[in-house]
Design an enzyme around this catalytic site. Structure first.
Site, PDB file in Angstrom:
ATOM      1  N   ASP A 166       0.862  -1.188   0.000  1.00  0.00           N
ATOM      2  CA  ASP A 166       0.000   0.000   0.000  1.00  0.00           C
ATOM      3  C   ASP A 166       0.892   1.229   0.000  1.00  0.00           C
ATOM      4  OD1 ASP A 166      -2.365   1.546   0.158  1.00  0.00           O
ATOM      5  OD2 ASP A 166      -2.177   1.695   2.330  1.00  0.00           O
ATOM      6  N   SER A 167       0.301   2.366  -0.267  1.00  0.00           N
ATOM      7  CA  SER A 167       1.046   3.613  -0.235  1.00  0.00           C
ATOM      8  C   SER A 167       1.513   3.961   1.169  1.00  0.00           C
ATOM      9  CB  SER A 167       0.191   4.753  -0.783  1.00  0.00           C
ATOM     10  OG  SER A 167      -0.975   4.903  -0.003  1.00  0.00           O
ATOM     11  N   CYS A 215      -4.256  -0.951  -2.195  1.00  0.00           N
ATOM     12  CA  CYS A 215      -4.306   0.496  -2.373  1.00  0.00           C
ATOM     13  C   CYS A 215      -5.276   0.777  -3.499  1.00  0.00           C
ATOM     14  CB  CYS A 215      -2.920   1.034  -2.714  1.00  0.00           C
ATOM     15  SG  CYS A 215      -2.870   2.795  -3.110  1.00  0.00           S
ATOM     16  N   GLU A 220      -5.326   8.042  10.346  1.00  0.00           N
ATOM     17  CA  GLU A 220      -3.986   7.769  10.851  1.00  0.00           C
ATOM     18  C   GLU A 220      -3.724   8.462  12.184  1.00  0.00           C
ATOM     19  OE1 GLU A 220      -0.848   8.193   8.053  1.00  0.00           O
ATOM     20  OE2 GLU A 220      -1.703   6.696   6.676  1.00  0.00           O
ATOM     21  N   CYS A 245     -11.274   3.404  -0.068  1.00  0.00           N
ATOM     22  CA  CYS A 245      -9.910   3.626   0.407  1.00  0.00           C
ATOM     23  C   CYS A 245      -9.734   2.759   1.637  1.00  0.00           C
ATOM     24  CB  CYS A 245      -9.683   5.098   0.747  1.00  0.00           C
ATOM     25  SG  CYS A 245      -8.067   5.432   1.503  1.00  0.00           S
ATOM     26  N   HIS A 247      -8.155   3.143   4.273  1.00  0.00           N
ATOM     27  CA  HIS A 247      -8.216   3.836   5.562  1.00  0.00           C
ATOM     28  C   HIS A 247      -9.653   3.979   6.066  1.00  0.00           C
ATOM     29  CE1 HIS A 247      -4.126   5.159   4.561  1.00  0.00           C
ATOM     30  NE2 HIS A 247      -4.005   5.596   5.793  1.00  0.00           N
TER      31      HIS A 247
END
Length: 273
Positions: free
Chosen positions: A19-20, A82, A161, A193, A195
């Site tokens: 993932d990024s 991702c 995050e 996404c 996240h």
């Protein structure tokens, strides 16, 4: 999207996930839950995140560099955890890499189409993913009658995050991004996404309980299980391990990663890019 160009590696080889940054740990969480025997190698490009605001050319270059890192370690399959990379580089990865490649978009799309009743589906994701139109094309390729309502929600990534998943800042961002989307009549919303599942409860409150949320991490884990079965690559015995590699600040990765995986993220190795 899965293509394979060489004989299958040993079943005990690891599943590679990249993932990024950190968001792909939601995919790792679901893989560990569903496939506890599998060994996992996770690569988070934390030194170059976010990908969602970068050009397609840059994202493709990063994607191949990340894939090469994992291939050098003998992974048997590659999971692109991702949405941005899945949107702009998955087809090239699948064409050129010697192991099966699985992205996070198609599994979520198929689940959304199974769950929608009125064929009005929302998609929230990064700017790059939304701009690519990949979700819209994938949904309408499988059901031309579906209506797709998309919204970029870039602030959701740093909020997740930071662990700001239900404070005043997060609630304001969610209302700004989602209130008009909820008035469009969608009955299904894809969290496009990795996240975003950390903000699931907040997102659900804003869009309403009548909207089904599709977590692409869970759908991807199920698609991986099916792929490993088809390719006869399932690891059948033993408790799987997980190793983590990052391109910047391993201590920060461990701190934030525990919000995604708990104590399973106890260390990470920094690699130079």
């Amino acid at each position: 999207m899965v293509r394979r160009r060489r004989p299958s590696p040993a079943r005990d080889a690891a599943v590679g996930v990249f993932d990024s940054g950190i968001g792909g740990l939601t995919v790792v969480h679901e893989i560990r839950r569903l496939l506890p025997n599998e060994n996992l190698l996770y690569f988070g490009d934390t030194g170059r995140t976010p990908y969602g605001t970068k050009s397609a050319e840059t994202v493709r270059r990063y994607a191949f560099e990340n894939a090469e890192f994992l291939l050098e370690r003998g992974v048997k399959v590659l999971v692109v955890a991702c949405n941005t990379v899945s949107a702009v580089a998955l087809e090239e990865l699948a064409e050129r890499l010697p192991v099966p490649v699985l992205g996070v978009i198609e599994p979520g799309v198929r689940e959304a189409l199974e769950r929608t009743k009125n064929r009005r589906i929302g998609v929230i994701a990064t700017e790059a993913t939304i701009a690519s139109g990949t979700y819209t094309r994938a949904l309408q390729a499988l059901d031309p009658r579906v209506e797709v309502y998309s919204r970029a929600c870039p602030l959701f990534v740093p909020l997740a995050e930071e662990g700001w998943t239900d404070n005043d800042v997060a609630r304001l961002a969610a209302r700004v991004y989602l209130e008009s989307l909820s008035r469009s009549g969608i009955d299904t919303l894809i969290l496009g996404c990795t996240h975003y599942p950390l903000l699931r409860s907040l997102i659900q409150r804003v869009v309403g309980e009548g909207v089904a949320l599709v977590d692409s991490a869970k759908a991807t884990a199920r698609a991986l299980r099916d792929l490993l079965r088809r390719e006869d690559l399932l690891r059948r015995e033993g408790r799987g391990s997980a190793s983590f590699f990052v391109t910047d600040a391993p201590d920060r990765f461990v701190e934030v990663g525990r919000r995604f995986l708990g104590s399973a993220v106890d260390s990470a190795v920094r690699v130079e890019r």
